[in-house]
Scaffold this motif. Sequence first.
Motif, short mmCIF file in Angstrom:
data_model
loop_
_atom_site.label_atom_id
_atom_site.label_comp_id
_atom_site.label_asym_id
_atom_site.label_seq_id
_atom_site.Cartn_x
_atom_site.Cartn_y
_atom_site.Cartn_z
N ASP A 1 0.83 -1.22 0.00
CA ASP A 1 0.00 0.00 0.00
C ASP A 1 0.86 1.26 0.00
O ASP A 1 0.65 2.18 0.78
CB ASP A 1 -0.96 0.02 1.19
N ALA A 2 1.84 1.31 -0.86
CA ALA A 2 2.73 2.46 -1.07
C ALA A 2 3.73 2.67 0.07
O ALA A 2 4.90 2.41 -0.10
CB ALA A 2 1.94 3.73 -1.37
N ASN A 3 3.29 3.13 1.26
CA ASN A 3 4.22 3.50 2.32
C ASN A 3 4.19 2.60 3.55
O ASN A 3 4.84 2.90 4.54
CB ASN A 3 3.95 4.94 2.78
N ASP A 4 3.44 1.52 3.51
CA ASP A 4 3.37 0.66 4.67
C ASP A 4 4.56 -0.31 4.68
O ASP A 4 5.02 -0.75 3.63
CB ASP A 4 2.04 -0.09 4.71
N TYR A 5 5.04 -0.63 5.85
CA TYR A 5 6.31 -1.34 6.00
C TYR A 5 6.26 -2.30 7.18
O TYR A 5 5.28 -2.35 7.93
CB TYR A 5 7.44 -0.32 6.23
N PHE A 6 7.34 -3.04 7.37
CA PHE A 6 7.51 -3.97 8.49
C PHE A 6 8.74 -3.52 9.28
O PHE A 6 9.65 -2.92 8.72
CB PHE A 6 7.76 -5.39 7.98
N TRP A 7 8.78 -3.84 10.54
CA TRP A 7 9.97 -3.63 11.35
C TRP A 7 10.21 -4.90 12.16
O TRP A 7 9.34 -5.75 12.28
CB TRP A 7 9.83 -2.41 12.27
N ILE A 8 11.40 -4.98 12.72
CA ILE A 8 11.76 -6.10 13.59
C ILE A 8 12.46 -5.54 14.81
O ILE A 8 13.41 -4.76 14.69
CB ILE A 8 12.72 -7.09 12.87
N ASN A 9 11.97 -5.93 15.99
CA ASN A 9 12.72 -5.65 17.21
C ASN A 9 12.90 -6.96 17.95
O ASN A 9 12.28 -7.96 17.61
CB ASN A 9 12.02 -4.58 18.10
N ASP A 10 13.78 -6.97 18.93
CA ASP A 10 13.97 -8.20 19.69
C ASP A 10 13.26 -8.10 21.03
O ASP A 10 12.52 -7.14 21.29
CB ASP A 10 15.45 -8.56 19.80
N LEU A 11 13.48 -9.06 21.90
CA LEU A 11 12.76 -9.14 23.16
C LEU A 11 13.37 -8.32 24.29
O LEU A 11 12.86 -8.34 25.40
CB LEU A 11 12.63 -10.61 23.58
N THR A 12 14.44 -7.56 24.01
CA THR A 12 15.07 -6.81 25.11
C THR A 12 14.39 -5.46 25.40
O THR A 12 14.57 -5.00 26.53
CB THR A 12 16.56 -6.60 24.83
N PRO A 13 13.71 -4.70 24.73
CA PRO A 13 13.57 -4.58 23.28
C PRO A 13 14.63 -3.66 22.65
O PRO A 13 14.83 -2.53 23.10
CB PRO A 13 12.18 -3.95 23.11
N THR A 14 15.26 -4.17 21.62
CA THR A 14 16.20 -3.41 20.80
C THR A 14 15.72 -3.50 19.36
O THR A 14 15.27 -4.56 18.94
CB THR A 14 17.63 -3.98 20.93
N MET A 15 15.84 -2.40 18.63
CA MET A 15 15.41 -2.41 17.23
C MET A 15 16.43 -3.18 16.41
O MET A 15 17.61 -2.87 16.41
CB MET A 15 15.27 -0.98 16.69
N VAL A 16 15.96 -4.19 15.73
CA VAL A 16 16.79 -4.96 14.81
C VAL A 16 16.81 -4.24 13.46
O VAL A 16 17.86 -4.05 12.86
CB VAL A 16 16.27 -6.41 14.65
N MET A 17 15.61 -3.83 13.00
CA MET A 17 15.51 -3.18 11.70
C MET A 17 14.23 -2.36 11.62
O MET A 17 13.15 -2.85 11.90
CB MET A 17 15.53 -4.24 10.59
N HIS A 18 14.39 -1.08 11.29
CA HIS A 18 13.24 -0.20 11.02
C HIS A 18 13.56 0.54 9.72
O HIS A 18 14.45 1.36 9.68
CB HIS A 18 12.99 0.79 12.15
N PRO A 19 12.81 0.25 8.63
CA PRO A 19 13.15 0.83 7.34
C PRO A 19 12.91 2.33 7.22
O PRO A 19 13.57 3.01 6.44
CB PRO A 19 12.25 0.07 6.36
N MET A 20 11.98 2.88 7.99
CA MET A 20 11.66 4.30 7.89
C MET A 20 12.44 5.15 8.88
O MET A 20 12.59 6.35 8.69
CB MET A 20 10.15 4.54 8.11
N LYS A 21 12.90 4.54 9.95
CA LYS A 21 13.68 5.25 10.96
C LYS A 21 14.93 4.44 11.27
O LYS A 21 15.07 3.87 12.36
CB LYS A 21 12.85 5.48 12.22
N PRO A 22 15.88 4.37 10.31
CA PRO A 22 17.08 3.55 10.51
C PRO A 22 17.92 3.99 11.71
O PRO A 22 18.71 3.19 12.22
CB PRO A 22 17.85 3.67 9.20
N ALA A 23 17.74 5.22 12.18
CA ALA A 23 18.47 5.67 13.36
C ALA A 23 18.09 4.85 14.59
O ALA A 23 18.85 4.80 15.57
CB ALA A 23 18.21 7.16 13.61
N LEU A 24 16.94 4.19 14.55
CA LEU A 24 16.52 3.34 15.67
C LEU A 24 17.24 1.99 15.69
O LEU A 24 17.29 1.34 16.73
CB LEU A 24 15.01 3.08 15.60
#
Length: 183
Positions: free
Chosen positions: A91-114
């Motif tokens: 749907d154009a701008n919708d995305y997926f992210w992955i964080n772990d259980l600590t929680p730490t960001m593994v991957m955020h495509p729109m906010k890579p600084a995270l």
Amino acid sequence: MTTPLLRRISIQHRLFLLIGLVSVALIIPLILALNDYQQSLMTNKQNKTQHLVQTAYTLVEHYHQQYIKGEISLEQAKTAAASAVQSLRYDANDYFWINDLTPTMVMHPMKPALNGQDLSQIADPNGKKLFVDMVTLAKQQQSGLVHYMWPKPGSESPVEKVSYIKLFKPWGWVIGSGVYVMM
């Protein structure tokens, strides 16, 4: 003998009263139908998001299977899976992210600084620690919906969002995607 109440009201006022009653009788079902339609749309969006997260989950599972078979290392599998999920859009701008259980960001495509950042103190404008809630939900139920406020891509103003998350247990990853609630 007393005259009935309606006889004491002028014809013009009776017509206005009749028009008002008919209008209310038509508007109430319309409002109820629109509310039902809006709820149905939101339920459909949430179901769609759940199915799409399942697709991203299956992609991560594919790389995990390559690792299990000894075709690639664990680090290569995780890197390839995160990269593949990062490039997914719908749907154009919708995305997926992955964080772990600590929680730490593994991957955020729109906010890579995270990426690589501790998320335990990130809260929405209402004070909700959304990533902590996601981890709690993942640990308790493996998957589910989380409601919170988050900015749309390209914006800094948070709006209401509902995300579906699913735990990929072998790696302790929480895979998620969400829909913005339009009111």
